[in-house]
Design a protein around this motif. Structure first.
Motif, mmCIF file in Angstrom:
data_model
loop_
_atom_site.group_PDB
_atom_site.id
_atom_site.type_symbol
_atom_site.label_atom_id
_atom_site.label_comp_id
_atom_site.label_asym_id
_atom_site.label_seq_id
_atom_site.Cartn_x
_atom_site.Cartn_y
_atom_site.Cartn_z
ATOM 1 N N ASP A 10 0.810 -1.208 0.000
ATOM 2 C CA ASP A 10 0.000 0.000 0.000
ATOM 3 C C ASP A 10 0.850 1.268 0.000
ATOM 4 O O ASP A 10 2.090 1.213 0.017
ATOM 5 C CB ASP A 10 -1.017 -0.016 1.148
ATOM 6 C CG ASP A 10 -0.435 0.378 2.494
ATOM 7 O OD1 ASP A 10 0.790 0.599 2.611
ATOM 8 O OD2 ASP A 10 -1.218 0.458 3.462
ATOM 9 N N PRO B 177 -13.433 0.821 -2.884
ATOM 10 C CA PRO B 177 -12.773 1.023 -1.592
ATOM 11 C C PRO B 177 -11.295 1.372 -1.692
ATOM 12 O O PRO B 177 -10.714 1.903 -0.749
ATOM 13 C CB PRO B 177 -12.965 -0.320 -0.889
ATOM 14 C CG PRO B 177 -13.155 -1.308 -1.986
ATOM 15 C CD PRO B 177 -13.847 -0.573 -3.089
ATOM 16 N N PHE B 178 -10.679 1.065 -2.835
ATOM 17 C CA PHE B 178 -9.246 1.295 -2.987
ATOM 18 C C PHE B 178 -8.950 1.930 -4.345
ATOM 19 O O PHE B 178 -9.689 1.724 -5.306
ATOM 20 C CB PHE B 178 -8.447 -0.018 -2.933
ATOM 21 C CG PHE B 178 -8.791 -0.932 -1.806
ATOM 22 C CD1 PHE B 178 -8.600 -0.536 -0.489
ATOM 23 C CD2 PHE B 178 -9.303 -2.199 -2.050
ATOM 24 C CE1 PHE B 178 -8.909 -1.381 0.563
ATOM 25 C CE2 PHE B 178 -9.612 -3.056 -1.006
ATOM 26 C CZ PHE B 178 -9.417 -2.641 0.303
ATOM 27 N N LEU C 181 -1.671 -0.816 -3.778
ATOM 28 C CA LEU C 181 -2.847 -0.141 -3.242
ATOM 29 C C LEU C 181 -2.445 1.318 -3.039
ATOM 30 O O LEU C 181 -1.690 1.641 -2.134
ATOM 31 C CB LEU C 181 -3.276 -0.807 -1.922
ATOM 32 C CG LEU C 181 -4.670 -0.526 -1.379
ATOM 33 C CD1 LEU C 181 -5.004 -1.502 -0.249
ATOM 34 C CD2 LEU C 181 -4.836 0.900 -0.879
ATOM 35 N N TYR D 143 -6.768 4.676 0.125
ATOM 36 C CA TYR D 143 -7.945 4.142 0.815
ATOM 37 C C TYR D 143 -9.064 5.184 0.821
ATOM 38 O O TYR D 143 -8.832 6.367 0.585
ATOM 39 C CB TYR D 143 -7.611 3.814 2.272
ATOM 40 C CG TYR D 143 -6.569 2.749 2.476
ATOM 41 C CD1 TYR D 143 -6.925 1.413 2.618
ATOM 42 C CD2 TYR D 143 -5.208 3.069 2.567
ATOM 43 C CE1 TYR D 143 -5.968 0.426 2.843
ATOM 44 C CE2 TYR D 143 -4.242 2.101 2.789
ATOM 45 C CZ TYR D 143 -4.638 0.777 2.929
ATOM 46 O OH TYR D 143 -3.685 -0.192 3.145
ATOM 47 N N LYS D 144 -10.264 4.749 1.124
ATOM 48 C CA LYS D 144 -11.377 5.651 1.367
ATOM 49 C C LYS D 144 -11.651 5.714 2.869
ATOM 50 O O LYS D 144 -11.489 4.719 3.584
ATOM 51 C CB LYS D 144 -12.631 5.163 0.629
ATOM 52 C CG LYS D 144 -12.475 5.104 -0.884
ATOM 53 C CD LYS D 144 -12.302 6.482 -1.494
ATOM 54 C CE LYS D 144 -11.910 6.435 -2.965
ATOM 55 N NZ LYS D 144 -12.912 5.822 -3.824
ATOM 56 N N LYS D 145 -12.060 6.897 3.346
ATOM 57 C CA LYS D 145 -12.327 7.069 4.775
ATOM 58 C C LYS D 145 -13.588 6.337 5.192
ATOM 59 O O LYS D 145 -13.726 5.908 6.342
ATOM 60 C CB LYS D 145 -12.461 8.554 5.107
ATOM 61 C CG LYS D 145 -11.179 9.354 4.911
ATOM 62 C CD LYS D 145 -11.397 10.818 5.222
ATOM 63 C CE LYS D 145 -10.121 11.619 5.008
ATOM 64 N NZ LYS D 145 -10.340 13.076 5.274
ATOM 65 N N PHE E 194 -13.019 -4.905 5.044
ATOM 66 C CA PHE E 194 -12.313 -3.808 4.393
ATOM 67 C C PHE E 194 -11.705 -2.821 5.376
ATOM 68 O O PHE E 194 -11.120 -1.812 4.963
ATOM 69 C CB PHE E 194 -13.255 -3.090 3.429
ATOM 70 C CG PHE E 194 -13.613 -3.917 2.229
ATOM 71 C CD1 PHE E 194 -12.791 -3.937 1.113
ATOM 72 C CD2 PHE E 194 -14.747 -4.707 2.229
ATOM 73 C CE1 PHE E 194 -13.105 -4.714 0.011
ATOM 74 C CE2 PHE E 194 -15.071 -5.495 1.136
ATOM 75 C CZ PHE E 194 -14.248 -5.508 0.025
ATOM 76 N N THR F 155 -12.813 -0.548 7.200
ATOM 77 C CA THR F 155 -13.278 0.807 6.912
ATOM 78 C C THR F 155 -14.732 0.937 7.355
ATOM 79 O O THR F 155 -15.518 0.006 7.147
ATOM 80 C CB THR F 155 -13.182 1.102 5.400
ATOM 81 O OG1 THR F 155 -11.847 0.843 4.955
ATOM 82 C CG2 THR F 155 -13.539 2.544 5.092
#
Length: 328
Positions: free
Chosen positions: A45, A127-128, A141, A144-146, A167, A169
């Motif tokens: 990532d 999501p990524f 990766l 990321y999403k919050k 995930f 998240t």
């Protein structure tokens, strides 16, 4: 948790590595190229973290990988969704069938292919931010999403917590599949940007491959804002109230602030426009998924529903007709 991922693109690779790295999961892959997959997928990532997971099975035959699955997750381009749903339908059983992105027709196709009580879910936004490094073996990766927003149909309420665990998240449940299927992400963000770059320059050679976000322009922002305003007139007609406007999502208030915000997003800064190098310079690549997916399997749903509901969308119509006419 037994999970089968359908598809071997960037998101399929990253989801495979992230989910298989969790010790309680058993991850299999349905792929058209099973011979290219290793038994292990490694994902690195943007923060230096490594995910490493072993795959239970990889096959191109649904009967080999779909038996007794808890979740079937499609990580596919729009043009493959309907035919894949038809292909896997006899083997789905009691599994929950979802799509990593819903704006390319997943719910429209699933409602057509499956019975009305099918267990369906779909992410509003991916999501990524993902890119394949070595096919079948590794991927990056990039962001990321919050928070993740998911449309869920005919599935128990605690499934939201399951997705949060998978995930890592927070997940919010959407009120309607329209809120995922009609997102203003790629279907508007990509198509409006492409129009701003290449309209009236379809055959023109540029001196470099344009950075899609880093070189974002005020003209692109103006087009996006107009398309988004038209999009929200459709959402009002459909009584969809929970989606953020592009200005709200990117914490902006006008053309200039939207441009500055998009140019400054670090995770986006190296993403290139769909172009091919020729002897005379860089030209638009109309075979790219930015064109072949985001117009006929993204913006199309918005444009068609607007027409069906009598919503006037002149900028969306202009961008859609331009893009569709360029696809070869």
């Amino acid at each position: 948790m037994r999970i089968c991922i359908c598809g071997g693109g960037s998101l399929g690779h990253v989801c495979a590595g992230v989910l298989a790295s969790q010790p309680d999961n058993e991850v299999s892959i349905l792929s058209g190229h099973p011979e290219k997959w290793s038994n292990e997928v490694v994902v690195n990532d943007c923060e230096g973290k490594e995910y490493k997971g072993r795959l239970a099975k990889v096959s191109k035959e649904p009967e080999d990988v779909l038996a007794n699955q808890d979740i079937i997750l499609l990580c596919l381009p729009g043009y493959l969704i309907e035919e894949t749903l038809i292909k896997i339908k006899p083997f789905v059983g009691n599994a929950k069938v979802g799509s990593i992105v819903s704006s390319t027709g997943f719910f429209f196709f699933a409602h057509k292919v499956f019975d009305k009580d099918a267990k369906l879910f779909g992410f509003q936004r991916v999501p990524f931010i993902a890119r394949v490094k070595e096919y079948g073996r590794s991927a990056n990766l990039l962001g990321y999403k919050k928070e993740l927003a998911v449309a869920i149909e005919n599935i128990e309420n605690n499934f939201k917590q399951t997705l949060e665990k998978l995930f890592s998240t927070p997940v919010s449940k959407l009120n309607s599949f329209y809120e995922a299927a009609l997102t203003n992400s790629n279907p508007i963000l990509h198509t409006g940007r492409l129009y701003s770059i290449f309209k009236d320059k379809e055959d023109e050679a540029f001196d470099h491959q344009i950075l899609f976000y880093k070189e974002w322009t005020d003209e692109a922002s103006e087009i996006e804002i107009k398309m988004d305003e038209e999009f929200f007139r459709l959402l009002d007609m459909l009584d969809v109230r929970t989606l953020p406007t592009l200005l709200d999502y990117y914490e902006s208030h006008d053309v200039a602030s939207l441009t500055r915000k998009i140019q400054s997003i670090k995770a986006f800064e190296k993403i290139l426009s769909p172009m091919i190098e020729t002897a005379g310079g860089w030209k638009a690549d109309f075979t790219s998924r930015y064109f072949t997916e985001d117009f006929p399997f993204g913006l199309k749903w918005i444009r068609d529903l607007a027409k069906e509901n009598g919503v006037d969308t002149p900028m969306i119509e202009k961008v859609y007709e331009w893009g569709i006419s360029r696809i070869k």
